[in-house]
Design an enzyme around this catalytic site. Structure first.
Site, PDB file in Angstrom:
ATOM      1  N   CYS A  34      74.182   8.612  81.614  1.00 29.31           N
ATOM      2  CA  CYS A  34      73.644   6.694  82.511  1.00 29.31           C
ATOM      3  C   CYS A  34      73.514   7.411  84.009  1.00 29.31           C
ATOM      4  O   CYS A  34      72.774   6.133  84.189  1.00 29.31           O
ATOM      5  CB  CYS A  34      74.373   5.843  82.413  1.00 29.31           C
ATOM      6  SG  CYS A  34      76.269   5.981  83.554  1.00 29.31           S
ATOM      7  N   CYS A 103      81.428   2.546  83.323  1.00 29.49           N
ATOM      8  CA  CYS A 103      81.306   1.431  84.885  1.00 29.49           C
ATOM      9  C   CYS A 103      83.156   1.458  85.044  1.00 29.49           C
ATOM     10  O   CYS A 103      82.946   1.588  86.503  1.00 29.49           O
ATOM     11  CB  CYS A 103      80.827   0.474  85.230  1.00 29.49           C
ATOM     12  SG  CYS A 103      78.849   0.746  84.626  1.00 29.49           S
TER      13      CYS A 103
END
Length: 149
Positions: A34, A103
């Protein structure tokens, strides 16, 4: 994809942003899938993290989790900081969408990487204390933490 008010607050007004020039430990982790990259800086006095800052290149969730992770470890001892989990970061933010769980894993790993660097700078092998710094790819692919698998 809905974000909580806390995620939006930490994204819009992140805490502890920046660098510590004379940091006692610096850790950087990233996720090639990502493109999120987190760098954490820690200042340690008598085994207590007295200051922590971050620089994150990534999405809003990456910035929010970095901000929250720094809030959660500032003022804590190193052993307390090492207990930080991605789940604790997510809970403190009132949750994350499944696709953004990676994350929170990166935030946890960035703190551990900074602590590992702190020990290395003192000539101490961090692996027995900190453990291996795991890749966040699994969480990115599956939307879960490695603990959940």
């Amino acid at each position: 994809m809905a974000y909580s008010a806390k995620v939006m607050e930490h994204f819009s007004n992140p805490h502890n942003v920046g660098e510590i020039k004379d940091a006692d430990g610096v850790g950087e982790v990233g996720n090639p899938k990502c493109g999120d990259i987190m760098r954490m800086y820690i200042k340690v006095d008598n085994d207590v993290i007295t200051d922590v800052k971050f620089m994150t290149f990534g999405c809003g969730a990456a910035i929010a989790t970095s901000s929250m992770a720094t809030d959660l470890v500032k003022g804590k001892t190193i052993p307390e900081a090492l207990k930080l989990t991605n789940k604790a970061v997510m809970e403190a933010l009132d949750g994350l969408p499944a696709i953004k769980v990676h994350c929170s894993v990166l935030a946890e790993q960035a703190i551990k990487a900074a602590v590992s660097d702190y020990y290395r700078r003192r000539g101490i092998d961090p692996t027995p204390i900190v453990g291996e710094i795991k890749d966040a790819d699994e969480a990115h692919e599956h939307g879960v933490s490695e603990e959940d698998e």
